[in-house]
Design a protein around this motif. Structure first.
Motif, PDB file in Angstrom:
ATOM      1  N   HIS A 170       0.768  -1.570  -0.325  1.00  0.00           N
ATOM      2  CA  HIS A 170      -0.103   0.376   0.124  1.00  0.00           C
ATOM      3  C   HIS A 170       0.823   1.149  -0.236  1.00  0.00           C
ATOM      4  O   HIS A 170       0.850   2.191  -0.659  1.00  0.00           O
ATOM      5  CB  HIS A 170      -1.106   0.135   1.107  1.00  0.00           C
ATOM      6  CG  HIS A 170      -1.901   0.992   1.665  1.00  0.00           C
ATOM      7  ND1 HIS A 170      -2.802   1.504   0.464  1.00  0.00           N
ATOM      8  CD2 HIS A 170      -1.542   2.537   2.289  1.00  0.00           C
ATOM      9  CE1 HIS A 170      -3.784   2.956   0.870  1.00  0.00           C
ATOM     10  NE2 HIS A 170      -2.593   2.750   1.841  1.00  0.00           N
ATOM     11  N   GLN A 171       1.571   1.220   0.540  1.00  0.00           N
ATOM     12  CA  GLN A 171       2.895   2.054   0.906  1.00  0.00           C
ATOM     13  C   GLN A 171       3.969   2.872  -0.175  1.00  0.00           C
ATOM     14  O   GLN A 171       3.549   3.702  -1.113  1.00  0.00           O
ATOM     15  CB  GLN A 171       3.854   1.676   2.043  1.00  0.00           C
ATOM     16  CG  GLN A 171       4.836   2.996   2.483  1.00  0.00           C
ATOM     17  CD  GLN A 171       6.209   2.632   3.445  1.00  0.00           C
ATOM     18  OE1 GLN A 171       5.559   2.868   4.113  1.00  0.00           O
ATOM     19  NE2 GLN A 171       6.893   3.186   2.902  1.00  0.00           N
TER      20      GLN A 171
ATOM     21  N   LYS B  75       4.136   5.764  -5.999  1.00  0.00           N
ATOM     22  CA  LYS B  75       3.334   5.728  -7.399  1.00  0.00           C
ATOM     23  C   LYS B  75       2.543   6.543  -7.422  1.00  0.00           C
ATOM     24  O   LYS B  75       2.570   7.748  -8.484  1.00  0.00           O
ATOM     25  CB  LYS B  75       3.465   3.898  -7.898  1.00  0.00           C
ATOM     26  CG  LYS B  75       4.797   3.345  -8.005  1.00  0.00           C
ATOM     27  CD  LYS B  75       3.750   1.870  -8.222  1.00  0.00           C
ATOM     28  CE  LYS B  75       5.325   1.016  -8.134  1.00  0.00           C
ATOM     29  NZ  LYS B  75       5.275  -0.006  -8.872  1.00  0.00           N
ATOM     30  N   ALA B  76       1.154   6.640  -6.699  1.00  0.00           N
ATOM     31  CA  ALA B  76      -0.475   7.431  -7.060  1.00  0.00           C
ATOM     32  C   ALA B  76       0.621   8.550  -7.130  1.00  0.00           C
ATOM     33  O   ALA B  76       0.340   9.552  -7.622  1.00  0.00           O
ATOM     34  CB  ALA B  76      -0.307   7.212  -6.159  1.00  0.00           C
ATOM     35  N   ARG B  77       0.949   9.069  -5.940  1.00  0.00           N
ATOM     36  CA  ARG B  77       2.318  10.496  -5.905  1.00  0.00           C
ATOM     37  C   ARG B  77       2.593  10.754  -7.027  1.00  0.00           C
ATOM     38  O   ARG B  77       2.633  12.119  -7.470  1.00  0.00           O
ATOM     39  CB  ARG B  77       2.839  11.026  -4.524  1.00  0.00           C
ATOM     40  CG  ARG B  77       1.850  10.481  -3.228  1.00  0.00           C
ATOM     41  CD  ARG B  77       2.538  11.139  -2.140  1.00  0.00           C
ATOM     42  NE  ARG B  77       3.334  10.084  -1.400  1.00  0.00           N
ATOM     43  CZ  ARG B  77       3.181   9.130  -1.114  1.00  0.00           C
ATOM     44  NH1 ARG B  77       1.879   9.273  -0.182  1.00  0.00           N
ATOM     45  NH2 ARG B  77       4.445   8.371  -0.620  1.00  0.00           N
ATOM     46  N   GLN B  78       3.704   9.536  -7.812  1.00  0.00           N
ATOM     47  CA  GLN B  78       4.227  10.177  -8.370  1.00  0.00           C
ATOM     48  C   GLN B  78       3.473  10.644  -9.949  1.00  0.00           C
ATOM     49  O   GLN B  78       4.026  11.454 -10.298  1.00  0.00           O
ATOM     50  CB  GLN B  78       5.617   9.218  -9.038  1.00  0.00           C
ATOM     51  CG  GLN B  78       6.590   9.024  -7.592  1.00  0.00           C
ATOM     52  CD  GLN B  78       6.925   7.993  -7.776  1.00  0.00           C
ATOM     53  OE1 GLN B  78       6.761   7.150  -8.822  1.00  0.00           O
ATOM     54  NE2 GLN B  78       7.576   7.706  -6.819  1.00  0.00           N
TER      55      GLN B  78
ATOM     56  N   GLU C 262      -1.205  13.011 -13.793  1.00  0.00           N
ATOM     57  CA  GLU C 262      -3.027  12.937 -14.059  1.00  0.00           C
ATOM     58  C   GLU C 262      -2.991  14.457 -14.332  1.00  0.00           C
ATOM     59  O   GLU C 262      -4.295  14.754 -15.537  1.00  0.00           O
ATOM     60  CB  GLU C 262      -3.674  11.874 -12.859  1.00  0.00           C
ATOM     61  CG  GLU C 262      -2.859  10.158 -12.594  1.00  0.00           C
ATOM     62  CD  GLU C 262      -3.344  10.141 -11.791  1.00  0.00           C
ATOM     63  OE1 GLU C 262      -4.176  10.714 -10.332  1.00  0.00           O
ATOM     64  OE2 GLU C 262      -4.176   9.034 -11.762  1.00  0.00           O
ATOM     65  N   ALA C 263      -2.357  15.481 -13.403  1.00  0.00           N
ATOM     66  CA  ALA C 263      -2.911  16.708 -13.004  1.00  0.00           C
ATOM     67  C   ALA C 263      -3.115  17.023 -14.919  1.00  0.00           C
ATOM     68  O   ALA C 263      -3.785  18.171 -15.552  1.00  0.00           O
ATOM     69  CB  ALA C 263      -2.806  17.541 -12.401  1.00  0.00           C
TER      70      ALA C 263
END
Length: 921
Positions: free
Chosen positions: A616-617, A622-625, A630-631
């Protein structure tokens, strides 16, 4: 009067004919003599739909006023007062105008149904709450009007209005859905063939689920216990053993043979809670099932075959996958096993017995069974048997005449029971055998010999031995169960504490509290505290290193992922206990004391949870990267939307004006000619401004927009940003405080940001009142407020551009506000939306101020021989101006930029509007 009945027409996309089908149904019912009224219908200008309204009574709509604008909504009270038999109400997911009694139209319909009136309505699949995010992912268009799925599921009838994507696109191309100017954009965006196919599949699957629920209710209401193979469902039974992975993959292949089949995994836990299963195996197998698109379930039952069949019948399963028995051949002689028993009673459910590598190996994955009683009590039991039985023999030998043999046997039996209570099974067996020998030698004729003459004496001795062994086994099992129950209770308390921490978010908040390893470190710390360890370390094995005994000792093959307590363990052999997770990819190493085998289950649960927290961490990292990407992708999508709508409209307007100039009535010098020229020029000017906004937005996102900060008079910048026309100036009221300090900003970017803010406010401000623009100092910054009475910003758009106002048209994308915010942030400031008291929008532009020095000050734009202090664009702290750039160079660059913006040989007018200004990168 009972509640009315609800009928809903479900469509996959706009234009499939939901409203048409609803009105056609209303016409058929009215033709049969039913009292039908139209509560609310929106024809969208479609003549064939409007024609169906002929002959139907229409309840007048209610008029509402919101922020100076007039709106109409369904008059729910009027429909209830009219009390028809059936009411036709369009757009189930519609959001009512603020000020209405109910927020949503489906809430209006609920009131009408409660009044005993039947309702016929319609809704598209994209408006259902459960699939809203999926539709946005497919089409790229967020749906802000949604209806809870339960509202549609409660409907008495749901009918699908279906149409193939090809037919729907032909209907669109023929102009039967949207007006001509919107057809090309719709066909190229929302109404792409792939989108329509996906939406159609969503509608069919959602309706299939509702039909499935109806079938389950019907079977339950009519007591039908048999399986109806209306839909393939494959259930795989898991024991918690290592063979579960093989069973899951086999069941997944079976389910994949049938389109739309369901995969369900079930584990049967014993009702006494004492079953010894591998939690690490179950955790991994649950993740495997979910990764294959299945669902995991756990049921409780004392009889495993019955529990499996009850679950399979409850979910209407068609196939059941079981693993062949792990027990040896000898054990199978006494019991056929779960697989055989389940197959014999499965009835219409097909059972698959799958072979695997664990057949005949027993339950090797279980921990070795611990003794029921501690060693001290076992020793005490042996001592009691060794001392007590001879003493009892001596005592009874002196009373041989008074006490018969039957009484001797009973007294020895009591002694065996006492030994069993004290020492458990082995001392009791020793006492039973020893007691039988003593009885035979000292009390059974012939006395003094190990011979039994009378058959009844032999029977008495045999019964004594059997009873003694039985009592010993019962006492041992009872003690073992009690100890297991105590252990299970302790384990449950530890695991419930861990689960409670996770549910309360304590591990998720560990990062905020400053834990070096976040949630993972918090789990390891909980494990260390629970078992009083000195160090707990989670290691990850090098993927290229094989899992061998040498690898377990080699620190170079392992990497410390997280650790708590003392010095981290560098290899699994560096601690007293290690737990391998995920087939040896991870190892939880414990140091401080050797953990007993009875704690293995809890340690495996902690290890599995630590592995989940690690994954999960990493996913969160990866989601933060990916979030910036995405933005940027969202911005590109917004920009493409702008291009497909605004640019098309502006080009069409300019082209129409230029085509009109070719006509005979557009002679040069005439009024018609001047009007067309003005129209073309206005469209091209707006196009130029829009393209400049888009280019600047792209430069902002890519970081290539050059920013040249210098000292700027805030009052002059605000005045210069007001449009030059007299009508525009009358629409804006300026309130600039006296003695404003200079600000540090790029003059061209500041003019562009202010112009966009003021132009947006003027466009949305209702007539009758000017837009208020104020400028004031607040500490070390200057605030410029642009106040209007128009619609507010949509809450969902506040954290990310483009910013759109509530009630904005599709072609009003809000790029001007998004660009203004980006320019403000590039200059070290900020732009935030606020609600205007009494209704409206206030945009607050904040920029760092430069306080004038106490001595003489050089006017802006004049070269200075000595450095002055001014704040950099990215912060409000005082810094020598030479750190930014040489003042002479700044002024020359600014002058050059102004010349480029307004024309090389043309003087810069002091109040020229900033639209169309271009800056070099």
């Amino acid at each position: 009067m009972g509640r009315g009945r609800l009928r809903i027409y479900l469509g996959s996309a706009p234009g499939v004919g939901k409203t048409y089908a609803m009105l056609a149904e209303g016409g058929r019912r009215a033709g049969r003599g039913t009292d039908v009224v139209v509560g609310f219908v929106e024809t969208h200008g479609r003549p064939r739909t409007a024609a169906l309204l002929e002959g139907l009574e229409i309840v007048p709509r209610a008029a509402l006023t919101y922020r100076g604008a007039a709106f109409t909504e369904m008059d729910t009270d009027a429909v209830i007062a009219r009390r028809p038999q059936v009411a036709l109400i369009d757009e189930l997911a519609h959001t009512n105008v603020p000020g209405s009694r109910d927020t949503k139209r489906w809430q209006d319909i609920e009131r009408i149904l409660d009044a005993g009136i039947d309702v016929v309505s319609n809704v598209n699949i994209q408006h259902l709450e459960s699939v809203n995010d999926v539709v946005e992912q497919i089409t790229g268009v967020p749906q802000r009007e949604t209806v809870p799925d339960e509202v549609v599921r409660r409907a008495d009838q749901v009918e699908l209005v279906d149409m193939t994507p090809e037919a729907l696109r032909r209907r669109m191309a023929h102009g039967n859905i949207y007006p001509p100017e919107r057809i090309d954009a719709a066909l190229g965006n929302y109404f792409r063939a792939g989108n329509l196919i996906a939406l159609r599949e969503l509608a069919l699957l959602w309706l299939a689920d509702k039909v499935d629920d109806q079938l389950d209710r019907y079977r339950a209401d009519h007591g039908i216990a048999g399986t109806w193979e209306a839909r393939e469902r494959v259930v795989v039974a898991l024991t918690g053993g290592p063979e579960g992975d093989t069973l899951i993959r086999r069941a997944a292949r079976v389910a994949a043979r049938t389109k739309g089949a369901d995969l369900l995994a079930v584990h049967v836990a014993r009702s006494d809670g004492l079953a010894d299963v591998g939690p690490a195996h179950l955790t991994r197998q649950r993740a495997l099932v979910e990764s294959l698109g299945g669902s995991y379930h756990q049921v409780v039952g004392s009889n495993v075959p019955d529990a499996l069949l009850d679950f399979a019948a409850g979910v209407n399963a068609t196939q059941l996958v079981l693993g062949a028995s792990r027990r040896g051949k000898t054990a199978q002689l006494f019991s056929p096993g779960v697989g055989v028993a389940t197959t014999a009673r499965s009835g219409s459910i097909d059972v698959h017995l799958v072979t695997h590598e664990e057949i005949g190996q027993g339950r090797r994955w279980r921990a070795r069974r611990a003794a029921a009683l501690p060693a001290v009590r076992r020793c005490a039991g042996f001592a009691l048997a060794a001392a007590g039985l001879p003493l009892l023999t001596v005592l009874l030998a002196h009373m041989r005449v008074q006490v018969p043999l039957a009484s001797d046997i009973l007294l020895f039996q009591a002694a065996v029971v006492g030994v069993a209570l004290v020492g458990g099974l082995l001392p009791a067996l020793f006492a039973a055998v020893g007691g039988s020998l003593l009885l035979n030698y000292y009390f059974t004729p012939p006395i003094g010999r190990f011979i039994v003459e009378r058959p009844q004496s032999l029977l008495q001795l045999l019964v004594f031995v059997v009873v003694g062994v039985t009592v010993s086994v019962v006492v041992d099992v009872t003690a073992r169960r009690g100890r297991e129950a105590a252990r299970a209770r302790a384990d449950a308390e530890v695991l419930s504490t861990l689960a409670g921490d996770i549910l309360r978010g304590e591990h998720g908040a560990a990062t905020a509290r400053g834990h070096p390893y976040g949630a993972l470190g918090s789990i390891l710390e909980r494990l260390r505290e629970t078992f009083a360890l000195t160090t707990v370390t989670l290691l990850e094995r090098d993927p290229d290193a094989p899992l061998t005994p040498d690898t377990l000792r080699d620190p170079h093959c392992w990497e410390v992922v997280a650790s708590t307590g003392g010095d981290p363990c560098t290899s699994p052999d560096a601690g007293e206990t290690d737990i391998l997770v995920e087939d040896g990819a991870l190892s939880l190493v414990l140091r401080g004391r050797t953990m007993p085998a009875s704690d293995r289950r809890v340690l495996e649960a902690f290890a599995a949870q630590a592995a989940v927290a690690l994954h999960h961490q990493r996913l969160a990292d990866k989601a933060r990267q990916v979030r910036p990407l995405e933005a940027a992708d969202e911005l590109r999508t917004a920009l493409l939307t702008v291009v497909s709508r605004d640019l098309r409209a502006l080009l069409s307007s300019a082209r129409a004006a230029l085509d009109g100039l070719r006509g005979p009535d557009a002679a040069p010098g005439g009024a018609r000619h001047d009007e067309l020229v003005a129209t073309a020029a206005g469209s091209l000017a707006r196009l130029d401004h829009l393209v400049a906004d888009l280019l600047d937005m792209s430069r902002l996102r890519s970081g290539s927009l050059g920013v040249f900060p210098r000292r700027v008079a805030a009052g002059e910048a605000v005045s210069r940003a007001v449009p030059g026309g007299s009508a525009d100036r009358d629409a804006v009221e300026l309130q600039i405080a006296e003695g404003l300090p200079e600000i540090v900003a790029d003059p061209a970017l500041l003019d562009r940001a202010l112009a966009n803010l003021i132009a947006n406010a003027v466009r949305f401000n209702p007539p009758g009142g000017p837009v208020l623009v104020t400028a004031s100092a607040l500490g070390d910054r200057v605030e410029v407020r642009v106040v209007d009475r128009g619609p507010a910003i949509r809450p969902a758009d506040r954290p990310f551009p483009p910013l759109r106002r509530l009630g904005a048209r599709d072609d009003e994308t809000g790029v001007d506000l998004a660009l203004a915010r980006g320019l403000a942030e590039a200059m070290g400031g900020s732009l935030t939306p606020e609600e205007t008291p009494g209704g409206g929008l206030t945009m607050v532009l904040t920029l760092p101020a430069r306080r004038p020095p106490s001595g003489p000050r050089t006017p802006p734009g004049t070269p200075s021989a000595t450095p002055s202090t001014e704040a950099p664009a990215a912060a409000g702290e005082d810094t020598p101006e030479s750190d930014l750039a040489d003042p002479l160079i700044i002024d020359r660059v600014a002058a050059w930029r102004d010349r480029i913006s307004h024309g090389k040989d043309r003087p810069v007018p002091p109040e020229s509007p900033p639209e169309g200004r271009h800056r070099p990168d």
